[in-house]
Design a protein around this motif. Structure first.
Motif, PDB file in Angstrom:
ATOM      1  N   THR A 130       0.849  -1.186   0.000  1.00 37.76           N
ATOM      2  CA  THR A 130       0.000   0.000   0.000  1.00 37.76           C
ATOM      3  C   THR A 130       0.885   1.236   0.000  1.00 37.76           C
ATOM      4  O   THR A 130       1.650   1.476   0.935  1.00 37.76           O
ATOM      5  CB  THR A 130      -0.921   0.029   1.232  1.00 37.76           C
ATOM      6  OG1 THR A 130      -1.789  -1.097   1.206  1.00 37.76           O
ATOM      7  CG2 THR A 130      -1.768   1.297   1.241  1.00 37.76           C
ATOM      8  N   ARG A 180      -6.872   5.181  -4.792  1.00 41.36           N
ATOM      9  CA  ARG A 180      -7.900   5.661  -3.869  1.00 41.36           C
ATOM     10  C   ARG A 180      -7.527   7.069  -3.403  1.00 41.36           C
ATOM     11  O   ARG A 180      -6.383   7.315  -3.027  1.00 41.36           O
ATOM     12  CB  ARG A 180      -8.002   4.750  -2.639  1.00 41.36           C
ATOM     13  CG  ARG A 180      -8.188   3.277  -2.971  1.00 41.36           C
ATOM     14  CD  ARG A 180      -9.618   2.974  -3.378  1.00 41.36           C
ATOM     15  NE  ARG A 180      -9.773   1.564  -3.676  1.00 41.36           N
ATOM     16  CZ  ARG A 180      -9.653   1.010  -4.878  1.00 41.36           C
ATOM     17  NH1 ARG A 180      -9.351   1.781  -5.906  1.00 41.36           N
ATOM     18  NH2 ARG A 180      -9.797  -0.282  -5.068  1.00 41.36           N
ATOM     19  N   ARG A 207      -0.554  -5.236   9.676  1.00 45.07           N
ATOM     20  CA  ARG A 207      -1.730  -5.585   8.876  1.00 45.07           C
ATOM     21  C   ARG A 207      -1.544  -5.245   7.395  1.00 45.07           C
ATOM     22  O   ARG A 207      -2.010  -5.968   6.519  1.00 45.07           O
ATOM     23  CB  ARG A 207      -2.959  -4.846   9.421  1.00 45.07           C
ATOM     24  CG  ARG A 207      -4.286  -5.279   8.800  1.00 45.07           C
ATOM     25  CD  ARG A 207      -5.440  -4.582   9.496  1.00 45.07           C
ATOM     26  NE  ARG A 207      -6.728  -4.973   8.955  1.00 45.07           N
ATOM     27  CZ  ARG A 207      -7.435  -6.014   9.350  1.00 45.07           C
ATOM     28  NH1 ARG A 207      -6.958  -6.804  10.318  1.00 45.07           N
ATOM     29  NH2 ARG A 207      -8.614  -6.298   8.815  1.00 45.07           N
ATOM     30  N   ARG A 208      -0.888  -4.107   7.121  1.00 45.82           N
ATOM     31  CA  ARG A 208      -0.649  -3.652   5.749  1.00 45.82           C
ATOM     32  C   ARG A 208       0.838  -3.400   5.531  1.00 45.82           C
ATOM     33  O   ARG A 208       1.510  -2.870   6.419  1.00 45.82           O
ATOM     34  CB  ARG A 208      -1.395  -2.337   5.475  1.00 45.82           C
ATOM     35  CG  ARG A 208      -2.853  -2.476   5.078  1.00 45.82           C
ATOM     36  CD  ARG A 208      -3.397  -1.103   4.726  1.00 45.82           C
ATOM     37  NE  ARG A 208      -4.796  -1.121   4.360  1.00 45.82           N
ATOM     38  CZ  ARG A 208      -5.245  -1.050   3.105  1.00 45.82           C
ATOM     39  NH1 ARG A 208      -4.383  -0.982   2.105  1.00 45.82           N
ATOM     40  NH2 ARG A 208      -6.533  -1.044   2.858  1.00 45.82           N
ATOM     41  N   THR A 415     -13.126   9.967  -1.124  1.00 46.47           N
ATOM     42  CA  THR A 415     -13.753   9.727   0.177  1.00 46.47           C
ATOM     43  C   THR A 415     -13.383  10.866   1.110  1.00 46.47           C
ATOM     44  O   THR A 415     -12.189  11.159   1.285  1.00 46.47           O
ATOM     45  CB  THR A 415     -13.271   8.390   0.778  1.00 46.47           C
ATOM     46  OG1 THR A 415     -13.601   7.320  -0.118  1.00 46.47           O
ATOM     47  CG2 THR A 415     -13.910   8.145   2.133  1.00 46.47           C
ATOM     48  N   ARG A 425      -6.898   5.577  10.180  1.00 47.60           N
ATOM     49  CA  ARG A 425      -6.599   4.215  10.617  1.00 47.60           C
ATOM     50  C   ARG A 425      -7.772   3.280  10.320  1.00 47.60           C
ATOM     51  O   ARG A 425      -7.591   2.143   9.850  1.00 47.60           O
ATOM     52  CB  ARG A 425      -6.284   4.203  12.114  1.00 47.60           C
ATOM     53  CG  ARG A 425      -5.689   2.887  12.625  1.00 47.60           C
ATOM     54  CD  ARG A 425      -5.358   3.005  14.095  1.00 47.60           C
ATOM     55  NE  ARG A 425      -4.434   1.976  14.526  1.00 47.60           N
ATOM     56  CZ  ARG A 425      -4.786   0.791  14.988  1.00 47.60           C
ATOM     57  NH1 ARG A 425      -6.091   0.462  15.047  1.00 47.60           N
ATOM     58  NH2 ARG A 425      -3.880  -0.098  15.357  1.00 47.60           N
ATOM     59  N   ALA A 426      -8.982   3.764  10.582  1.00 50.09           N
ATOM     60  CA  ALA A 426     -10.171   2.949  10.312  1.00 50.09           C
ATOM     61  C   ALA A 426     -10.284   2.638   8.828  1.00 50.09           C
ATOM     62  O   ALA A 426     -10.643   1.517   8.441  1.00 50.09           O
ATOM     63  CB  ALA A 426     -11.417   3.663  10.811  1.00 50.09           C
ATOM     64  N   TYR A 427      -9.967   3.619   7.988  1.00 51.69           N
ATOM     65  CA  TYR A 427     -10.050   3.395   6.541  1.00 51.69           C
ATOM     66  C   TYR A 427      -9.024   2.340   6.102  1.00 51.69           C
ATOM     67  O   TYR A 427      -9.350   1.434   5.332  1.00 51.69           O
ATOM     68  CB  TYR A 427      -9.806   4.712   5.810  1.00 51.69           C
ATOM     69  CG  TYR A 427      -9.855   4.580   4.305  1.00 51.69           C
ATOM     70  CD1 TYR A 427     -11.063   4.726   3.609  1.00 51.69           C
ATOM     71  CD2 TYR A 427      -8.716   4.297   3.561  1.00 51.69           C
ATOM     72  CE1 TYR A 427     -11.127   4.583   2.232  1.00 51.69           C
ATOM     73  CE2 TYR A 427      -8.759   4.167   2.185  1.00 51.69           C
ATOM     74  CZ  TYR A 427      -9.973   4.304   1.532  1.00 51.69           C
ATOM     75  OH  TYR A 427     -10.021   4.152   0.152  1.00 51.69           O
ATOM     76  N   TRP A 429      -7.619   0.062   7.937  1.00 51.77           N
ATOM     77  CA  TRP A 429      -7.745  -1.224   8.629  1.00 51.77           C
ATOM     78  C   TRP A 429      -8.678  -2.177   7.892  1.00 51.77           C
ATOM     79  O   TRP A 429      -8.608  -3.387   8.088  1.00 51.77           O
ATOM     80  CB  TRP A 429      -8.234  -0.986  10.053  1.00 51.77           C
ATOM     81  CG  TRP A 429      -8.010  -2.152  10.955  1.00 51.77           C
ATOM     82  CD1 TRP A 429      -8.893  -3.144  11.268  1.00 51.77           C
ATOM     83  CD2 TRP A 429      -6.795  -2.456  11.654  1.00 51.77           C
ATOM     84  NE1 TRP A 429      -8.309  -4.037  12.133  1.00 51.77           N
ATOM     85  CE2 TRP A 429      -7.027  -3.645  12.380  1.00 51.77           C
ATOM     86  CE3 TRP A 429      -5.556  -1.832  11.738  1.00 51.77           C
ATOM     87  CZ2 TRP A 429      -6.033  -4.231  13.178  1.00 51.77           C
ATOM     88  CZ3 TRP A 429      -4.572  -2.408  12.524  1.00 51.77           C
ATOM     89  CH2 TRP A 429      -4.820  -3.593  13.234  1.00 51.77           C
ATOM     90  N   GLU A 430      -9.549  -1.637   7.047  1.00 52.03           N
ATOM     91  CA  GLU A 430     -10.536  -2.484   6.352  1.00 52.03           C
ATOM     92  C   GLU A 430      -9.859  -3.511   5.460  1.00 52.03           C
ATOM     93  O   GLU A 430      -8.810  -3.238   4.867  1.00 52.03           O
ATOM     94  CB  GLU A 430     -11.457  -1.594   5.499  1.00 52.03           C
ATOM     95  CG  GLU A 430     -12.326  -0.668   6.326  1.00 52.03           C
ATOM     96  CD  GLU A 430     -13.158   0.258   5.449  1.00 52.03           C
ATOM     97  OE1 GLU A 430     -13.008   0.197   4.205  1.00 52.03           O
ATOM     98  OE2 GLU A 430     -13.949   1.020   6.000  1.00 52.03           O
TER      99      GLU A 430
END
Length: 430
Positions: A130, A180, A207-208, A415, A425-427, A429-430
């Motif tokens: 990413t 994005r 996670r990423r 977005t 972070r929420a974006y 984490w998906e």
């Protein structure tokens, strides 16, 4: 070649690791352990070399064994497969036009090099990379274009709502595929702060696989040396030029200073800033103080706390007198920017964009006090990216290239994001 963190709390790494990580685990920027000198005969051969040959010679020492030379030669050739012309404007001022790439901005060079390096590094990866990047204007578009469709790479771009031009916004938001765009309710410094926080978030990095495409990444920063060298290959005068650089996050100028440290002949550098002038104020006082970013006509330079300032200090051993001798800083108002676009067009027919106009104003002032010298300004973006400012100043419409006209018809995809790390972070984490 190895790279160490400017925070000096992380182990040195090779080019591959520095490029993929973007930033050191301790939050510092990577910096080369040694500054290579250009080969003895390189400068003499410059007029006879292609841009691709120049790029390979400049970048080979920094990449080392991370990429085989035939592959690196291909990457370099694709990085600079568009013109980088030096165009006379007056008898003493010329412009290095860096807007002939696919997104009409100088950042195409760094973004194309980095995207191809990461594409090479990720070809056997099972986990996607990413690319997380903050932009004040042109970085995002260049990164989006460079990485569009690259397998195994997702790009997430943060940009400040209402603070980029319509063309810049389309280049960020209209491509789709693996690109994005996050429209942040804040300024560029908010975007940059969020990106830096993400890189310090160990759970998120587990996670990423994150990397950055801002000029904090060595793969974005280092290739910008190439067009300084390519400009000198075209310089027709015996005396080296004074080089004026429109400056925001200072990766561009810092790359020029790095080329100078490697042996490129430059008489003097001019850091041309808009009202966001932390570095010019440092050059006057010896004291650095970040400031909140202010919106201006030259929006890609609206940076109140430039990340690459630390690299500039490191390059010159944190010796203020040495840097002050080589570099002059200027603060240019919007009024002077507009007046410069109008005057230069009226007197020469040359059309500056607002960023080039800031550099022109500063360079012209410097040359008034140094009548024996000639100057080169970096024209970093095509005027069509700032039609309102340019047309107001010149009274003439700016022709829209055909490929850009098609892009402007595409729907915007973005977005909205609050300028808070929990939202980013929420974006992610998906």
């Amino acid at each position: 070649m190895h790279y160490y963190s400017l925070n000096r709390q992380s182990e040195p790494v090779d080019f591959r690791t520095a490029a993929v990580a973007g930033q050191a685990p301790d939050g510092g920027l990577y910096f080369p352990e040694t500054i290579p000198r250009f080969p003895a005969d390189f400068l003499a051969q410059l007029p006879h070399l292609t841009s691709a040959e120049i790029a390979l010679t400049v970048l080979r020492p920094y990449v080392g064994t991370s990429i085989p030379e035939p592959e690196l030669a291909r990457i370099c050739a694709e990085t600079v497969d568009f013109p980088l012309p030096v165009v006379p404007v007056t008898d003493r001022i010329s412009a290095l036009e860096l807007f002939h790439g696919p997104t009409l901005a100088f950042k195409d060079v760094g973004a194309r090099f980095m995207s191809r390096c990461l594409g090479y590094f990720s070809r056997h990866e099972t986990r996607p990379v990413t690319v997380l990047v903050a932009t004040s204007g042109d970085t995002g578009g260049a990164v989006a274009s460079g990485f569009l469709g690259v397998p195994g790479v997702e790009v997430v771009i943060l940009y400040p709502q209402g603070r980029v031009s319509p063309v810049q916004e389309q280049q960020l938001t209209a491509l789709g595929q693996n690109i994005r765009a996050l429209e942040v309710r804040g300024n560029f410094d908010d975007c940059q702060r969020l990106v830096k926080q993400a890189f310090r978030d160990e759970a998120l990095r587990q996670r990423r696989q994150l990397t950055s495409a801002n000029s904090i990444n060595v793969a974005r920063w280092l290739p910008q040396q190439v067009y300084y060298v390519a400009a000198l290959a075209q310089w027709p005068h015996a005396q080296p030029p004074v080089v004026a650089v429109p400056s925001g996050n200072f990766g561009n100028l810092c790359a020029g200073l790095l080329a100078y440290a490697s042996g490129l002949p430059v008489a003097h550098f001019v850091a041309a800033c808009n009202q966001n002038d932390a570095v010019p104020r440092y050059l006057q006082s010896g004291q650095y103080a970040a400031q909140p970013a202010v919106a201006t006509l030259s929006n890609a330079m609206d940076v109140g706390d430039p990340s690459n300032f630390g690299r500039m200090l490191e390059l010159f051993g944190h010796q203020y007198p040495v840097l002050r001798e080589l570099l002059s800083g200027y603060t240019v108002s919007d009024a002077d920017t507009t007046a410069t676009i109008a005057r230069v067009f009226r007197e020469t027919g040359y059309v500056l964009d607002p960023h080039g106009a800031v550099a022109y104003f500063a360079l012209a002032d410097y040359l008034r006090h140094h009548p024996a010298q000639r100057g080169l300004l970096l024209e970093t973006a095509h005027p069509v990216k700032f039609p309102a400012a340019v047309e107001d100043a010149t009274g003439q419409p700016v022709p829209v290239p055909a490929e850009l006209a098609d892009l402007m018809r595409q729907p915007k995809q973005s977005t909205l994001l609050a300028p808070e790390y929990d939202a980013l972070r929420a974006y992610l984490w998906e």
